[in-house]
Design a protein around this motif. Structure first.
Motif, PDB file in Angstrom:
ATOM      1  N   ASP A 158       0.796  -1.226   0.000  1.00 57.10           N
ATOM      2  CA  ASP A 158       0.000   0.000   0.000  1.00 57.10           C
ATOM      3  C   ASP A 158       0.827   1.275   0.000  1.00 57.10           C
ATOM      4  O   ASP A 158       0.273   2.372  -0.002  1.00 57.10           O
ATOM      5  N   LEU A 159       2.145   1.124  -0.033  1.00 52.27           N
ATOM      6  CA  LEU A 159       2.959   2.342  -0.059  1.00 52.27           C
ATOM      7  C   LEU A 159       3.080   2.925  -1.462  1.00 52.27           C
ATOM      8  O   LEU A 159       3.650   3.989  -1.654  1.00 52.27           O
ATOM      9  N   TYR A 160       2.594   2.213  -2.446  1.00 48.15           N
ATOM     10  CA  TYR A 160       2.541   2.824  -3.775  1.00 48.15           C
ATOM     11  C   TYR A 160       1.256   2.381  -4.458  1.00 48.15           C
ATOM     12  O   TYR A 160       0.501   1.576  -3.930  1.00 48.15           O
ATOM     13  N   ASP A 218       7.805  -3.415  -8.137  1.00 49.44           N
ATOM     14  CA  ASP A 218       7.989  -4.649  -7.390  1.00 49.44           C
ATOM     15  C   ASP A 218       7.822  -4.306  -5.911  1.00 49.44           C
ATOM     16  O   ASP A 218       8.681  -3.680  -5.307  1.00 49.44           O
ATOM     17  N   PHE A 219       6.664  -4.716  -5.335  1.00 50.95           N
ATOM     18  CA  PHE A 219       6.378  -4.237  -3.987  1.00 50.95           C
ATOM     19  C   PHE A 219       7.299  -4.851  -2.930  1.00 50.95           C
ATOM     20  O   PHE A 219       7.403  -4.349  -1.822  1.00 50.95           O
ATOM     21  N   THR A 220       8.033  -5.900  -3.308  1.00 55.10           N
ATOM     22  CA  THR A 220       8.925  -6.473  -2.299  1.00 55.10           C
ATOM     23  C   THR A 220      10.115  -5.551  -2.010  1.00 55.10           C
ATOM     24  O   THR A 220      10.844  -5.742  -1.058  1.00 55.10           O
ATOM     25  N   LYS A 221      10.295  -4.536  -2.861  1.00 57.47           N
ATOM     26  CA  LYS A 221      11.384  -3.554  -2.633  1.00 57.47           C
ATOM     27  C   LYS A 221      10.980  -2.468  -1.634  1.00 57.47           C
ATOM     28  O   LYS A 221      11.794  -1.624  -1.247  1.00 57.47           O
ATOM     29  N   VAL A 222       9.702  -2.433  -1.286  1.00 57.09           N
ATOM     30  CA  VAL A 222       9.198  -1.338  -0.456  1.00 57.09           C
ATOM     31  C   VAL A 222       9.608  -1.533   1.007  1.00 57.09           C
ATOM     32  O   VAL A 222       9.489  -2.624   1.554  1.00 57.09           O
ATOM     33  N   THR A 223      10.080  -0.456   1.626  1.00 52.86           N
ATOM     34  CA  THR A 223      10.328  -0.467   3.080  1.00 52.86           C
ATOM     35  C   THR A 223       9.117   0.150   3.759  1.00 52.86           C
ATOM     36  O   THR A 223       8.710   1.264   3.421  1.00 52.86           O
ATOM     37  N   THR A 224       8.528  -0.561   4.706  1.00 56.22           N
ATOM     38  CA  THR A 224       7.329  -0.026   5.364  1.00 56.22           C
ATOM     39  C   THR A 224       7.733   0.975   6.448  1.00 56.22           C
ATOM     40  O   THR A 224       8.910   1.057   6.834  1.00 56.22           O
ATOM     41  N   VAL A 225       6.741   1.668   6.966  1.00 54.83           N
ATOM     42  CA  VAL A 225       7.020   2.654   8.018  1.00 54.83           C
ATOM     43  C   VAL A 225       7.562   1.951   9.259  1.00 54.83           C
ATOM     44  O   VAL A 225       8.548   2.387   9.869  1.00 54.83           O
ATOM     45  N   LEU A 264       1.043  13.924   9.734  1.00 54.15           N
ATOM     46  CA  LEU A 264       1.929  14.024   8.568  1.00 54.15           C
ATOM     47  C   LEU A 264       1.262  13.325   7.392  1.00 54.15           C
ATOM     48  O   LEU A 264       0.970  12.124   7.453  1.00 54.15           O
ATOM     49  N   GLU A 265       1.029  14.071   6.309  1.00 55.55           N
ATOM     50  CA  GLU A 265       0.473  13.482   5.079  1.00 55.55           C
ATOM     51  C   GLU A 265       1.632  12.931   4.262  1.00 55.55           C
ATOM     52  O   GLU A 265       2.467  13.696   3.774  1.00 55.55           O
ATOM     53  N   ALA A 266       1.693  11.600   4.141  1.00 55.54           N
ATOM     54  CA  ALA A 266       2.813  10.977   3.413  1.00 55.54           C
ATOM     55  C   ALA A 266       2.386  10.451   2.051  1.00 55.54           C
ATOM     56  O   ALA A 266       3.222  10.054   1.251  1.00 55.54           O
ATOM     57  N   TRP A 267       1.105  10.408   1.769  1.00 53.51           N
ATOM     58  CA  TRP A 267       0.557   9.888   0.510  1.00 53.51           C
ATOM     59  C   TRP A 267       0.938   8.409   0.335  1.00 53.51           C
ATOM     60  O   TRP A 267       1.412   7.770   1.255  1.00 53.51           O
ATOM     61  N   HIS A 268       0.751   7.888  -0.883  1.00 45.33           N
ATOM     62  CA  HIS A 268       1.365   6.602  -1.229  1.00 45.33           C
ATOM     63  C   HIS A 268       2.775   6.996  -1.685  1.00 45.33           C
ATOM     64  O   HIS A 268       2.973   7.462  -2.806  1.00 45.33           O
ATOM     65  N   PRO A 269       3.760   6.870  -0.806  1.00 52.44           N
ATOM     66  CA  PRO A 269       5.031   7.572  -1.055  1.00 52.44           C
ATOM     67  C   PRO A 269       6.060   6.794  -1.861  1.00 52.44           C
ATOM     68  O   PRO A 269       7.166   7.293  -2.071  1.00 52.44           O
ATOM     69  N   GLY A 270       5.720   5.549  -2.276  1.00 60.77           N
ATOM     70  CA  GLY A 270       6.673   4.813  -3.111  1.00 60.77           C
ATOM     71  C   GLY A 270       7.579   3.909  -2.292  1.00 60.77           C
ATOM     72  O   GLY A 270       7.443   3.782  -1.076  1.00 60.77           O
ATOM     73  N   GLN A 271       8.551   3.319  -2.982  1.00 55.60           N
ATOM     74  CA  GLN A 271       9.324   2.246  -2.334  1.00 55.60           C
ATOM     75  C   GLN A 271      10.163   2.729  -1.167  1.00 55.60           C
ATOM     76  O   GLN A 271      10.438   1.993  -0.237  1.00 55.60           O
ATOM     77  N   GLU A 272      10.565   3.994  -1.186  1.00 50.55           N
ATOM     78  CA  GLU A 272      11.374   4.531  -0.091  1.00 50.55           C
ATOM     79  C   GLU A 272      10.511   5.302   0.904  1.00 50.55           C
ATOM     80  O   GLU A 272      11.023   6.037   1.758  1.00 50.55           O
ATOM     81  N   GLY A 273       9.197   5.156   0.777  1.00 51.76           N
ATOM     82  CA  GLY A 273       8.282   5.951   1.595  1.00 51.76           C
ATOM     83  C   GLY A 273       8.467   5.724   3.081  1.00 51.76           C
ATOM     84  O   GLY A 273       8.411   6.665   3.877  1.00 51.76           O
ATOM     85  N   GLY A 274       8.677   4.469   3.489  1.00 49.16           N
ATOM     86  CA  GLY A 274       8.856   4.182   4.909  1.00 49.16           C
ATOM     87  C   GLY A 274      10.077   4.915   5.447  1.00 49.16           C
ATOM     88  O   GLY A 274      10.037   5.561   6.506  1.00 49.16           O
TER      89      GLY A 274
END
Ligand code: NOJ
Length: 764
Positions: A419-421, A430-437, A564-574
């Motif tokens: 859900d970060l993007y 590739d959602f496995t690259k995403v770091t969560t918060v 804090l509004e972070a949106w769907h911030p992408g793979q580096e969002g966390g």
């Protein structure tokens, strides 16, 4: 600026055209080569070039894409992203077809190819065109290395209805900001030379008015009056064109009862005749065939005729051109010159992209470039710069990194990679690259802190769409009612035994995008209930929002001290969120839309007209009896970790002749103790004229970085581009000798005020 001289002839009413022939593109080296090639082509080969075929079997076809290419029935392929698969098809086109014409491979590279950046709405919140250009050039580098030549972006649809799920893909509500961002995206994708190995052809979409769909329901009809069309919805398209956008995509919906894909007013009167567009137009997927579904075309043959003659060069995926154009020419219903004119800019684009010299992707190079480490850095920077701090009572943020503390990261999005993007807007991500918060906070604080996370509630959609099936989400409800209560309680207990709670709430990725509109702006599921239960523990609570539209956070805005509004911030969002929460970065983004209190206020936008009882009038403070009519947060709003003073608004000459430039300066000073960034915004209002003018209109902005105590003077210039508007009454662009207000400040409620007057040139 829109094309002033010709636009005057192009009111929405002036659409009396005879048999439309697409104008032939003017000669340049690419069109000259294209002309020569065209001479050698059969009718069937030409129609093949007008057809874009799905590289995946999304729309069922009796033939495989490879068979279509071998038969010369494809000028372009869409939806492939694997360089090996791309090269395989390209080899068939180049080596096995009679004229060896390479294919253009197109894909939706909207917020990244493999490296996933924040959603476009988030990037708009950076108010930073240079950053956006850098992001899209990084996306272009990855895409082109993989064999993609053409992105179906930027989406430049203005929307003032956040129920519409595709708000995530655009730049929000404002034509001035939207135009600046459209230009930046086109520059980022295309650069100055499309034949470079790191650039892709851009496509301004969806032409035009898609963001105004009735009720915010995706695909529904748009009814847009003439003045709104020219003054609000068209400017970002024109900006994209002026920045060099090589292609446009027609929109799915009816605009004033005529589907975008057969809309001669848009595709001929505006795009080609008024603006002089020389590239090519692709339909949206299946939308040529769907002209029958609309109840507009009689049958598929009629659909092919009407789309082509309206100005759609390439049929995306419906194969209606393939099936019917030949017959129309043979029956002499369609002159072959119309086909030729449609094919030419497609061939010219292939020459311009250098495809005849370099048709293939270098697969080894692609492996090096795609997902490179420095691309992740750009993604992190973009996510940091897109975030908007909505509330920070008593300067509670940034949080202290001191060891020995316990942090609870709570909410359904606390640890969700998907859900970060926007999965929908990133076919190749590739959602496995995403770091969560939760992961990022854990990594930042290391062993010295206890960081635990709990979802507390789960989210699900009531009516899944076709795209949910395609992308394997959203998750079905997995919890029984008993489990749901247990998980809820677990999360509240975790909050009670922690020093700080970071709530990560908002929307699933699948809750926005295509076919994902909604009726309310409420926080989905039991999130509000969880938020209230967590707040009742008395702990210090920060709310991080992950979402693609404004949500009803009225309760949070009064009770949660930091948002804090972070949106769907992408793979580096966390990582970006962790940087911002713990002060390794400072928020500086601003809202690219007006944030309503509830869905009932929609449409709500700052550039509305005054009324006979303005909000300032005594006893007329609200238009509603059950709610203020003001927004929760104004357009352009966002806080930082330091304080800025904006002062000394100066208009160089109080009177300027029409056609001249009004020079304005304003000072901005960092009066706090930390470095930070402010977006200084300039708004105007024309006090009287041939039409009622919006109460305010953004006409300048600058994001500046200042050290504590540092002061800068910012110059702004207001010329014809900023002061003109389309008069529906006079059917032309006008600049009037009138009085104007001007404000400068940190959002659209700016109070620092001055005035100037435009005077007739003769009175000089
Ligand atoms: C439909 C969407 O409306 C459009 O934006 C997209 O580019 C095409 N599908 C191709 O994927």
């Amino acid at each position: 600026m829109l094309h002033r001289s010709l636009a005057g002839k192009a009111g929405l009413c002036a659409i009396a055209l005879s048999l439309p022939l697409l104008p032939a593109p003017p000669a340049n080296p690419h069109t000259t080569k294209a002309q020569a090639l065209l001479q050698r082509m059969t009718l069937e080969e030409k129609i093949g070039q007008l057809s874009q075929i799905g590289g995946i079997n999304f729309i069922p076809d009796a033939l495989t894409p490879e068979q279509r290419v071998r038969l010369g029935q494809a000028g372009s392929i869409l939806w492939l992203s694997d360089p090996a698969a791309i090269n395989k098809l390209q080899r068939v086109a180049v080596e096995e077809t009679r004229l060896h014409i390479p294919l253009i491979f197109g894909l939706d590279v909207i917020h990244g190819f493999k490296t996933i950046f924040p959603i476009p709405l988030a990037m708009a919140a950076s108010w930073d065109p240079a950053l956006i250009e850098k992001v899209q050039s990084t996306a272009a580098r990855e895409a082109r290395a993989s064999g993609i030549h053409w992105t179906f972006a930027p989406m430049v649809d203005i929307t003032r209805d956040p129920r519409w799920g595709r708000m995530i893909e655009g730049a929000g509500e404002d034509p001035f900001l939207g135009s600046a961002i459209a230009r930046a995206q086109v520059r980022g994708f295309q650069g100055s030379d499309l034949s470079s190995p790191d650039r892709v052809l851009a496509c301004a979409k969806h032409f035009a008015g898609y963001g105004a769909a009735d009720g915010g329901r995706d695909y529904d009809s748009s009814y847009i009056p003439e003045d709104q069309m020219w003054n609000v919805y068209l400017p970002p398209f024109h900006a994209a064109l002026q920045a060099g956008a090589g292609t446009f995509m027609s929109a799915y919906m009816d605009l004033n009862d005529v589907p975008g894909t057969a809309n001669r007013f848009l595709l001929q009167t505006v795009l080609r005749k008024t603006w002089g567009f020389q590239g090519f137009v692709v339909s949206d997927a299946n939308s040529v065939g769907d002209l029958t579904t609309h109840g507009f075309a009689r049958d598929k043959r009629d659909a092919a005729y009407r789309a082509l003659t309206a100005g759609v060069n390439m049929d995306m995926a419906s194969r209606t051109y393939l099936d019917h154009l030949g017959e129309l020419v043979k029956q002499r219903r369609l002159p072959v010159s119309v086909i030729d004119n449609a094919v030419l800019p497609i061939l010219a684009a292939k020459y311009q992209l250098g495809l005849f010299e370099h048709p293939y992707a270098d697969e080894a190079l692609a492996r090096q470039i795609v997902g490179a480490a420095d691309h992740a850095k750009v993604a992190r920077e973009a996510a940091v710069r897109s975030a908007v701090l909505l509330r920070n009572e008593r300067q509670l943020l940034p949080l202290d990194k001191r060891a020995g503390r316990s942090i609870a990261v709570i909410g359904p999005l606390a640890d969700s990679q998907r859900d970060l993007y926007s999965m929908w807007a990133s076919f190749s991500g590739d959602f496995t690259k995403v770091t969560t918060v939760a992961q990022a906070i854990r990594a930042k604080l290391g062993a010295g802190a206890r960081v635990e996370s709990a979802p507390g509630v789960e989210l699900r959609k009531i009516y899944p769409s076709m795209f949910d099936r395609m992308f394997g989400g959203p998750p079905k409800s997995a919890w029984t009612p008993e489990q749901a209560d247990t998980e809820f309680k677990k999360a509240v207990d975790l909050a009670s035994r922690s020093d700080v709670v970071v709530l990560v709430m908002g929307e699933l990725s699948a809750m926005n995008g295509e076919s994902a509109s909604q009726t309310t702006l409420d926080l989905p599921g039991r999130q509000l209930e969880l938020m209230q239960a967590v707040a009742a523990t008395g702990k210090f609570v920060v709310l991080v929002l992950i979402n693609g539209r404004p949500l009803d956070i009225s309760w949070a805005a009064g009770h949660i001290p930091a948002i804090l509004e972070a949106w769907h911030p992408g793979q580096e969002g966390g990582n970006a969120v962790a940087d911002l929460l713990f002060g390794d970065a400072a928020p500086g983004g601003k809202l690219p839309f007006t944030w309503p209190r509830s869905a009932g206020q929609i449409p709500l936008y700052y550039a509305h007209n005054l009324t006979h009882q303005p909000d300032s009038a005594k006893d007329f403070g609200s238009r509603y009896w059950d709610s203020p009519s003001s927004p929760l947060y104004p357009f352009g709003y966002g806080l930082g970790y330091t304080r800025f003073a904006i002062s000394n608004l100066r208009v160089r000459a109080a009177q300027v002749p029409v056609g001249g430039k009004v020079e304005v300066t304003v000072d901005v000073e960092n009066t706090g103790s930390r470095a930070g960034e402010e977006v200084v915004q300039l708004y105007i209002h024309q006090q009287a004229g041939a039409a009622s003018r919006p109460v305010r209109q953004l006409k300048g902005f600058a994001r500046v970085s200042l050290q504590p105590g540092e002061k800068k003077t910012l110059p702004f210039s207001l010329g014809n581009d900023e002061l003109t508007y389309w008069s529906a009454e006079q059917k032309k662009w006008i600049v009037e000798a009138e009085n104007f207000d001007v404000w400068a400040g940190a959002d659209s409620n700016a109070t620092l005020h001055s005035t100037f007057r435009l005077i007739p040139p003769a009175a000089r």
